[in-house]
Scaffold this motif. Structure first.
Motif, PDB file in Angstrom:
ATOM      1  N   UNK A  43       7.870  -2.687  29.093  1.00 16.50           N
ATOM      2  CA  UNK A  43       6.756  -2.398  28.366  1.00 16.50           C
ATOM      3  C   UNK A  43       6.274  -3.593  27.313  1.00 16.50           C
ATOM      4  N   UNK A  44       5.217  -4.015  27.788  1.00 13.89           N
ATOM      5  CA  UNK A  44       4.615  -5.273  26.895  1.00 13.89           C
ATOM      6  C   UNK A  44       3.779  -4.776  25.764  1.00 13.89           C
ATOM      7  N   UNK A  45       3.446  -3.546  25.645  1.00 18.58           N
ATOM      8  CA  UNK A  45       2.721  -2.910  24.598  1.00 18.58           C
ATOM      9  C   UNK A  45       2.520  -3.753  23.221  1.00 18.58           C
ATOM     10  N   UNK A  46       3.660  -4.085  22.772  1.00 15.88           N
ATOM     11  CA  UNK A  46       3.304  -5.021  21.321  1.00 15.88           C
ATOM     12  C   UNK A  46       3.087  -6.118  21.724  1.00 15.88           C
ATOM     13  N   UNK A  47       3.176  -6.840  22.878  1.00 11.98           N
ATOM     14  CA  UNK A  47       2.656  -8.107  23.320  1.00 11.98           C
ATOM     15  C   UNK A  47       1.368  -8.160  23.307  1.00 11.98           C
ATOM     16  N   UNK A  48       0.869  -7.245  23.821  1.00 16.01           N
ATOM     17  CA  UNK A  48      -0.578  -7.088  24.316  1.00 16.01           C
ATOM     18  C   UNK A  48      -1.512  -6.912  22.784  1.00 16.01           C
ATOM     19  N   UNK A  49      -0.892  -6.047  22.130  1.00 15.47           N
ATOM     20  CA  UNK A  49      -1.387  -5.712  20.785  1.00 15.47           C
ATOM     21  C   UNK A  49      -1.522  -7.122  19.909  1.00 15.47           C
ATOM     22  N   UNK A  50      -0.492  -7.696  20.010  1.00 15.51           N
ATOM     23  CA  UNK A  50      -0.536  -9.100  19.302  1.00 15.51           C
ATOM     24  C   UNK A  50      -1.141 -10.117  19.858  1.00 15.51           C
ATOM     25  N   UNK A  51      -1.324 -10.020  21.191  1.00 14.29           N
ATOM     26  CA  UNK A  51      -2.259 -10.953  21.851  1.00 14.29           C
ATOM     27  C   UNK A  51      -3.433 -10.780  21.451  1.00 14.29           C
ATOM     28  N   UNK A  52      -4.051  -9.477  21.662  1.00 14.21           N
ATOM     29  CA  UNK A  52      -5.444  -9.503  21.575  1.00 14.21           C
ATOM     30  C   UNK A  52      -5.968  -9.512  19.974  1.00 14.21           C
TER      31      UNK A  52
END
Length: 126
Positions: A43-52
């Motif tokens: 689950x890369x939810x944190x990563x996607x939030x940080x990325x965007x």
């Protein structure tokens, strides 16, 4: 001096776009470079939030520079300095943090504050 600050700000924006894109495209590599290690279980939810977040911030900085909205860029940089401050504390809160991973966050804080104050002080209100 004006040109130096312009290019430092442009580089900052472009680097944020790169970092954001990296979090979206190769999240685990970006996480390691950020300075933390988390068990994601796929689950890369944190990563996607940080990325965007980084992609948007970088794009906003670059767009404001290209539109010559230097005062607005200054306020964005100044307000946005809270992001690398919190990132710094997140990395430092991990028991296994590596000091070298703190430097980019500390540099980002200093750059944001210096560049933000510079643009606010050197541009007149419209």
């Amino acid at each position: 001096m004006k040109q130096l600050f312009y290019y430092l700000t442009l580089l900052t924006g472009l680097l944020l776009i790169f970092i954001g894109a990296r979090f979206l495209l190769v999240p685990m590599t970006a996480e390691t470079a950020f300075g933390i290690h988390t068990s994601t279980g796929g689950d890369y939810s944190f990563h996607y939030i940080k990325g965007i977040r980084d992609l948007f911030t970088g794009a906003a900085i670059v767009l404001l520079l290209l539109m010559r909205e230097f005062r607005a860029a200054g306020f964005l940089l100044l307000a946005g300095s809270i992001i690398p401050m919190v990132d710094f504390s997140v990395v430092m809160s991990h028991t296994d943090y590596v000091a070298a991973r703190l430097y980019p966050h500390a540099i980002a804080v200093v750059l944001s504050l210096i560049l933000g104050f510079y643009y606010i002080r050197t541009t007149a209100k419209s």
